[in-house]
Scaffold this active site. Structure first.
Site, PDB file in Angstrom:
ATOM      1  N   TYR A  29      69.828 -28.980  19.375  1.00  0.00           N
ATOM      2  CA  TYR A  29      69.395 -29.500  20.681  1.00  0.00           C
ATOM      3  C   TYR A  29      69.513 -28.485  21.821  1.00  0.00           C
ATOM      4  O   TYR A  29      68.590 -28.374  22.640  1.00  0.00           O
ATOM      5  CB  TYR A  29      70.139 -30.801  21.009  1.00  0.00           C
ATOM      6  CG  TYR A  29      69.528 -31.978  20.258  1.00  0.00           C
ATOM      7  CD1 TYR A  29      68.484 -32.713  20.801  1.00  0.00           C
ATOM      8  CD2 TYR A  29      69.956 -32.312  18.978  1.00  0.00           C
ATOM      9  CE1 TYR A  29      67.895 -33.763  20.112  1.00  0.00           C
ATOM     10  CE2 TYR A  29      69.381 -33.363  18.270  1.00  0.00           C
ATOM     11  CZ  TYR A  29      68.348 -34.084  18.854  1.00  0.00           C
ATOM     12  OH  TYR A  29      67.763 -35.112  18.158  1.00  0.00           O
TER      13      TYR A  29
ATOM     14  N   GLU B 190      71.133 -40.314  15.286  1.00  0.00           N
ATOM     15  CA  GLU B 190      70.933 -39.519  14.070  1.00  0.00           C
ATOM     16  C   GLU B 190      72.224 -39.440  13.257  1.00  0.00           C
ATOM     17  O   GLU B 190      72.182 -39.491  12.018  1.00  0.00           O
ATOM     18  CB  GLU B 190      70.395 -38.129  14.446  1.00  0.00           C
ATOM     19  CG  GLU B 190      68.916 -38.220  14.866  1.00  0.00           C
ATOM     20  CD  GLU B 190      68.408 -37.081  15.737  1.00  0.00           C
ATOM     21  OE1 GLU B 190      69.063 -36.015  15.776  1.00  0.00           O
ATOM     22  OE2 GLU B 190      67.354 -37.255  16.398  1.00  0.00           O
TER      23      GLU B 190
ATOM     24  N   TYR C 291      60.161 -42.974   3.228  1.00  0.00           N
ATOM     25  CA  TYR C 291      59.700 -41.689   2.682  1.00  0.00           C
ATOM     26  C   TYR C 291      60.876 -40.765   2.424  1.00  0.00           C
ATOM     27  O   TYR C 291      61.981 -40.977   2.948  1.00  0.00           O
ATOM     28  CB  TYR C 291      58.703 -41.033   3.642  1.00  0.00           C
ATOM     29  CG  TYR C 291      59.223 -40.805   5.052  1.00  0.00           C
ATOM     30  CD1 TYR C 291      59.984 -39.693   5.370  1.00  0.00           C
ATOM     31  CD2 TYR C 291      58.958 -41.728   6.073  1.00  0.00           C
ATOM     32  CE1 TYR C 291      60.460 -39.489   6.667  1.00  0.00           C
ATOM     33  CE2 TYR C 291      59.423 -41.536   7.366  1.00  0.00           C
ATOM     34  CZ  TYR C 291      60.174 -40.415   7.650  1.00  0.00           C
ATOM     35  OH  TYR C 291      60.663 -40.221   8.928  1.00  0.00           O
TER      36      TYR C 291
ATOM     37  N   TYR D 164      57.017 -37.329   2.234  1.00  0.00           N
ATOM     38  CA  TYR D 164      56.131 -38.090   1.332  1.00  0.00           C
ATOM     39  C   TYR D 164      56.702 -39.485   1.130  1.00  0.00           C
ATOM     40  O   TYR D 164      57.889 -39.648   0.799  1.00  0.00           O
ATOM     41  CB  TYR D 164      55.959 -37.363  -0.021  1.00  0.00           C
ATOM     42  CG  TYR D 164      55.131 -36.106   0.146  1.00  0.00           C
ATOM     43  CD1 TYR D 164      53.754 -36.189   0.303  1.00  0.00           C
ATOM     44  CD2 TYR D 164      55.730 -34.850   0.230  1.00  0.00           C
ATOM     45  CE1 TYR D 164      52.983 -35.042   0.532  1.00  0.00           C
ATOM     46  CE2 TYR D 164      54.967 -33.706   0.451  1.00  0.00           C
ATOM     47  CZ  TYR D 164      53.596 -33.820   0.605  1.00  0.00           C
ATOM     48  OH  TYR D 164      52.842 -32.689   0.846  1.00  0.00           O
TER      49      TYR D 164
ATOM     50  N   GLY E 222      42.702 -44.694   2.490  1.00  0.00           N
ATOM     51  CA  GLY E 222      42.873 -43.466   1.705  1.00  0.00           C
ATOM     52  C   GLY E 222      44.265 -43.315   1.144  1.00  0.00           C
ATOM     53  O   GLY E 222      44.825 -44.230   0.541  1.00  0.00           O
TER      54      GLY E 222
ATOM     55  N   PRO F 103      52.906 -45.839   0.816  1.00  0.00           N
ATOM     56  CA  PRO F 103      54.020 -46.731   1.162  1.00  0.00           C
ATOM     57  C   PRO F 103      53.681 -48.192   0.867  1.00  0.00           C
ATOM     58  O   PRO F 103      54.563 -48.995   0.555  1.00  0.00           O
ATOM     59  CB  PRO F 103      54.227 -46.503   2.669  1.00  0.00           C
ATOM     60  CG  PRO F 103      52.935 -45.944   3.166  1.00  0.00           C
ATOM     61  CD  PRO F 103      52.330 -45.191   2.029  1.00  0.00           C
TER      62      PRO F 103
ATOM     63  N   PHE G 114      52.209 -43.387  10.244  1.00  0.00           N
ATOM     64  CA  PHE G 114      51.276 -42.309  10.528  1.00  0.00           C
ATOM     65  C   PHE G 114      51.773 -41.053   9.823  1.00  0.00           C
ATOM     66  O   PHE G 114      52.955 -40.733   9.911  1.00  0.00           O
ATOM     67  CB  PHE G 114      51.205 -42.115  12.048  1.00  0.00           C
ATOM     68  CG  PHE G 114      50.315 -40.999  12.474  1.00  0.00           C
ATOM     69  CD1 PHE G 114      48.979 -41.002  12.117  1.00  0.00           C
ATOM     70  CD2 PHE G 114      50.802 -39.941  13.215  1.00  0.00           C
ATOM     71  CE1 PHE G 114      48.149 -39.963  12.496  1.00  0.00           C
ATOM     72  CE2 PHE G 114      49.982 -38.910  13.610  1.00  0.00           C
ATOM     73  CZ  PHE G 114      48.652 -38.925  13.249  1.00  0.00           C
TER      74      PHE G 114
ATOM     75  N   GLY H  36      51.521 -37.851  10.346  1.00  0.00           N
ATOM     76  CA  GLY H  36      51.492 -36.560  11.040  1.00  0.00           C
ATOM     77  C   GLY H  36      52.266 -36.648  12.322  1.00  0.00           C
ATOM     78  O   GLY H  36      52.908 -37.664  12.593  1.00  0.00           O
TER      79      GLY H  36
HETATM   80  P1  FAD Z   1      49.303 -28.344   5.801  1.00  0.00           P
HETATM   81  O1  FAD Z   1      49.419 -26.919   5.382  1.00  0.00           O
HETATM   82  O2  FAD Z   1      50.403 -28.938   6.582  1.00  0.00           O
HETATM   83  O3  FAD Z   1      47.924 -28.569   6.526  1.00  0.00           O
HETATM   84  C1  FAD Z   1      47.622 -29.849   7.041  1.00  0.00           C
HETATM   85  C2  FAD Z   1      46.164 -29.900   7.462  1.00  0.00           C
HETATM   86  O4  FAD Z   1      45.957 -28.954   8.479  1.00  0.00           O
HETATM   87  C3  FAD Z   1      45.218 -29.555   6.313  1.00  0.00           C
HETATM   88  O5  FAD Z   1      44.137 -30.469   6.341  1.00  0.00           O
HETATM   89  C4  FAD Z   1      44.737 -28.179   6.617  1.00  0.00           C
HETATM   90  O6  FAD Z   1      43.388 -28.005   6.221  1.00  0.00           O
HETATM   91  C5  FAD Z   1      44.874 -28.106   8.124  1.00  0.00           C
HETATM   92  N1  FAD Z   1      45.240 -26.744   8.571  1.00  0.00           N
HETATM   93  C6  FAD Z   1      46.036 -25.850   7.930  1.00  0.00           C
HETATM   94  N2  FAD Z   1      46.138 -24.718   8.644  1.00  0.00           N
HETATM   95  C7  FAD Z   1      45.358 -24.892   9.757  1.00  0.00           C
HETATM   96  C8  FAD Z   1      45.020 -24.083  10.847  1.00  0.00           C
HETATM   97  N3  FAD Z   1      45.497 -22.840  10.943  1.00  0.00           N
HETATM   98  N4  FAD Z   1      44.211 -24.599  11.809  1.00  0.00           N
HETATM   99  C9  FAD Z   1      43.711 -25.856  11.707  1.00  0.00           C
HETATM  100  N5  FAD Z   1      43.987 -26.670  10.675  1.00  0.00           N
HETATM  101  C10 FAD Z   1      44.792 -26.198   9.715  1.00  0.00           C
HETATM  102  N6  FAD Z   1      50.823 -37.167   2.164  1.00  0.00           N
HETATM  103  C11 FAD Z   1      50.488 -37.597   0.916  1.00  0.00           C
HETATM  104  O7  FAD Z   1      49.623 -36.988   0.255  1.00  0.00           O
HETATM  105  N7  FAD Z   1      51.104 -38.685   0.361  1.00  0.00           N
HETATM  106  C12 FAD Z   1      52.067 -39.393   1.026  1.00  0.00           C
HETATM  107  O8  FAD Z   1      52.597 -40.365   0.495  1.00  0.00           O
HETATM  108  C13 FAD Z   1      52.440 -38.946   2.329  1.00  0.00           C
HETATM  109  N8  FAD Z   1      53.397 -39.594   3.025  1.00  0.00           N
HETATM  110  C14 FAD Z   1      53.733 -39.178   4.279  1.00  0.00           C
HETATM  111  C15 FAD Z   1      54.699 -39.862   4.996  1.00  0.00           C
HETATM  112  C16 FAD Z   1      55.040 -39.468   6.260  1.00  0.00           C
HETATM  113  C17 FAD Z   1      56.070 -40.255   7.040  1.00  0.00           C
HETATM  114  C18 FAD Z   1      54.429 -38.318   6.826  1.00  0.00           C
HETATM  115  C19 FAD Z   1      54.804 -37.848   8.208  1.00  0.00           C
HETATM  116  C20 FAD Z   1      53.484 -37.610   6.119  1.00  0.00           C
HETATM  117  C21 FAD Z   1      53.111 -38.028   4.843  1.00  0.00           C
HETATM  118  N9  FAD Z   1      52.154 -37.349   4.108  1.00  0.00           N
HETATM  119  C22 FAD Z   1      51.791 -37.803   2.866  1.00  0.00           C
HETATM  120  C23 FAD Z   1      51.531 -36.113   4.621  1.00  0.00           C
HETATM  121  C24 FAD Z   1      52.314 -34.890   4.074  1.00  0.00           C
HETATM  122  O9  FAD Z   1      53.609 -34.857   4.671  1.00  0.00           O
HETATM  123  C25 FAD Z   1      51.634 -33.568   4.404  1.00  0.00           C
HETATM  124  O10 FAD Z   1      51.356 -33.536   5.778  1.00  0.00           O
HETATM  125  C26 FAD Z   1      50.349 -33.384   3.618  1.00  0.00           C
HETATM  126  O11 FAD Z   1      50.650 -33.325   2.226  1.00  0.00           O
HETATM  127  C27 FAD Z   1      49.662 -32.080   4.020  1.00  0.00           C
HETATM  128  O12 FAD Z   1      50.599 -31.036   3.871  1.00  0.00           O
HETATM  129  P2  FAD Z   1      50.096 -29.591   3.408  1.00  0.00           P
HETATM  130  O13 FAD Z   1      51.265 -28.664   3.476  1.00  0.00           O
HETATM  131  O14 FAD Z   1      49.338 -29.650   2.130  1.00  0.00           O
HETATM  132  O15 FAD Z   1      49.049 -29.257   4.517  1.00  0.00           O
END
Ligand code: FAD
Length: 410
Positions: free
Chosen positions: A95, A137, A190, A207, A278, A283, A399, A401
């Site tokens: 913090y 927390e 998650y 996840y 999708g 969850p 959500f 993200g």
């Molecule tokens: P990232 O590397 O984080 O990229 C995310 C997106 O940003 C992609 O579409 C990518 O194309 C885009 N991106 C990457 N780099 C750039 C850039 N330089 N400029 C612009 N755009 C960019 N996901 C699931 O599949 N299943 C689940 O059950 C699930 N549960 C979740 C629960 C919670 C509470 C939260 C917060 C998220 C959950 N997610 C889930 C989402 C998961 O956490 C990830 O965000 C997801 O898998 C994408 O991560 P990644 O590292 O593959 O993509």
């Protein structure tokens, strides 16, 4: 308590901060990452690159300033932030790093307009909020560690099974390497996984647990994010999991958490409506399985909207549940179906989830709604449910993200 003077200054300066919100927060993150690179693993680089994290912080600061004399309004937001922070193992020592960089950024961006008095007021307000979050927390960390099978920090899990759910979604079954017991979690919660980024650092993603609680494994189901060319490269962690994780691989996992869950003790007599967009089904699968098992008398409606049958996860699982549970009614809604719509005991149709579908499936029954999916889907559901006068406390959503785009309809 915050002094009257501080409240007054924070409220008076909030519009100025709002005006410079994105510049300020962009400056803040750049500053913090260069002065304190040790915090980099706590942030998602893709969200940074896309500007989502900056927008999320800017809207959080504005919401805090606007409600500083009525913090009760922020109760839900505080809980959401505390759950996200604990999922990422944010600790009290982080913090001051954020606080120092935030105040310095206000000074550097606003220049002489940021007087000592203004900086002192924002410093006090930040410290006040930080104390609230640190306190909550600490409770969450203690609770996660003290339940049977619980733990603190990261625990090593082995991938015991990998299962393809659709052309883009794969499930990973995770069992503790130490062979110790697993905690029970609330359906809808998650876990967080931590993976190396190849440059000596690590990154984390959340996840949702996609199956009902059980004593043998935790299951996550991950959509492969393919990206859309140079402007949006493939998602880092989802592709790493799909491509590199095999049975026997080991993952660092933080304990289940989250405030989006099915509360067994509440409103069992009211019908339950679960609506997924999708990959937002994950969850809701855990909730669906749990509700059917624990509340056989409760009427459960399940709707899954997705692009087509190829990308749809858990289609046959829902169909099987339908054959076993007379209290379940379900419907699949496809934007662009690739095959003739088959029912298998479950309704299927083409289009968006809309008023007429809700009308047909639910009618005017008073129900509890849980929904999860991409931002446009969430915004649409929120609009549809408000139009049906569903009370705020009967609408629950998750959500996947940073919370920025939700500000528009929260
Ligand atoms: P990232 O590397 O984080 O990229 C995310 C997106 O940003 C992609 O579409 C990518 O194309 C885009 N991106 C990457 N780099 C750039 C850039 N330089 N400029 C612009 N755009 C960019 N996901 C699931 O599949 N299943 C689940 O059950 C699930 N549960 C979740 C629960 C919670 C509470 C939260 C917060 C998220 C959950 N997610 C889930 C989402 C998961 O956490 C990830 O965000 C997801 O898998 C994408 O991560 P990644 O590292 O593959 O993509």
């Amino acid at each position: 308590m915050l002094s009257e003077k501080t409240i007054e200054i924070v409220k008076a300066t909030a519009p100025v901060l709002q005006e410079h919100g994105n510049t300020l927060t962009r400056h803040f993150y750049n500053r913090m990452f260069s002065h304190n690179p040790e915090v980099l693993p706590y942030f998602n680089r893709a969200n940074q690159a896309a500007g989502k994290q900056q927008a999320a912080l800017a809207s959080a600061i504005c919401a805090y300033a606007a409600n500083i004399d009525n913090l009760g309004q922020l109760k839900e937001a505080v809980e959401l932030i505390a759950q996200k922070h604990t999922s990422l193992q944010i600790k009290p020592e982080h913090y001051p790093i954020v606080g120092e960089n935030l105040l310095a950024s206000i000074r550097e961006v606003l220049g002489s307009a940021a007087t000592d008095e203004i900086i002192a007021a924002w410093g006090e307000a930040y410290g006040f909020l930080a104390d609230i979050l640190i306190g909550r927390e600490a409770q969450i960390y203690r609770a996660a560690a003290s339940v049977p099978g619980g733990w603190e920090g990261f625990r090593r899990f082995i991938v015991s099974k990998k299962e393809q759910e659709s052309s883009v979604v794969t499930s990973f079954y995770l069992t503790p390497e130490d062979k110790g017991p697993l905690p029970s979690f609330k359906p809808g919660q998650y876990i967080t996984i931590r993976v190396p980024t190849g440059d000596g650092l690590t990154t984390m993603r959340q996840y949702s647990l996609s199956a009902k609680p059980n004593s043998d494994w935790l299951r996550i189901s991950v959509k492969r994010e393919d990206g859309a060319g140079i402007s949006a490269p493939p998602g880092y962690v989802s592709n790493l999991l799909h491509n590199s994780l095999t049975v026997g691989s080991v993952l660092d996992v933080a304990p289940p958490c989250g405030e989006f869950f099915l509360d067994r003790d509440l409103n069992d007599d009211r019908p339950l409506v679960l609506i997924a967009g999708g990959i937002g089904i994950t969850p809701l699968m855990s909730m669906l399985q749990s509700a059917l098992e624990n509340s056989p008398q409760r009427q459960v409606t399940f709707i899954h909207g997705c692009q087509n049958e190829d990308v749809q996860a858990f289609k046959s699982t829902v169909e099987n549940l339908k054959t076993q549970h007379a209290n379940l009614i379900a419907h699949f809604r496809y934007l662009d179906p690739q095959k003739p719509l088959s029912s298998n005991g479950i309704g299927a149709s083409k289009g968006f989830i809309d008023t007429s579908l809700l009308e047909t499936m639910i009618g005017d029954r008073d129900a509890d709604y849980y929904y999860c999916g991409p931002t446009p889907f969430l915004a649409n559901m929120h609009r549809l449910l408000n139009a049906r006068n569903v009370p705020h406390e009967q609408q629950h959503f998750e959500f996947f993200g940073p919370k920025e785009e939700l500000a528009a309809f929260a």
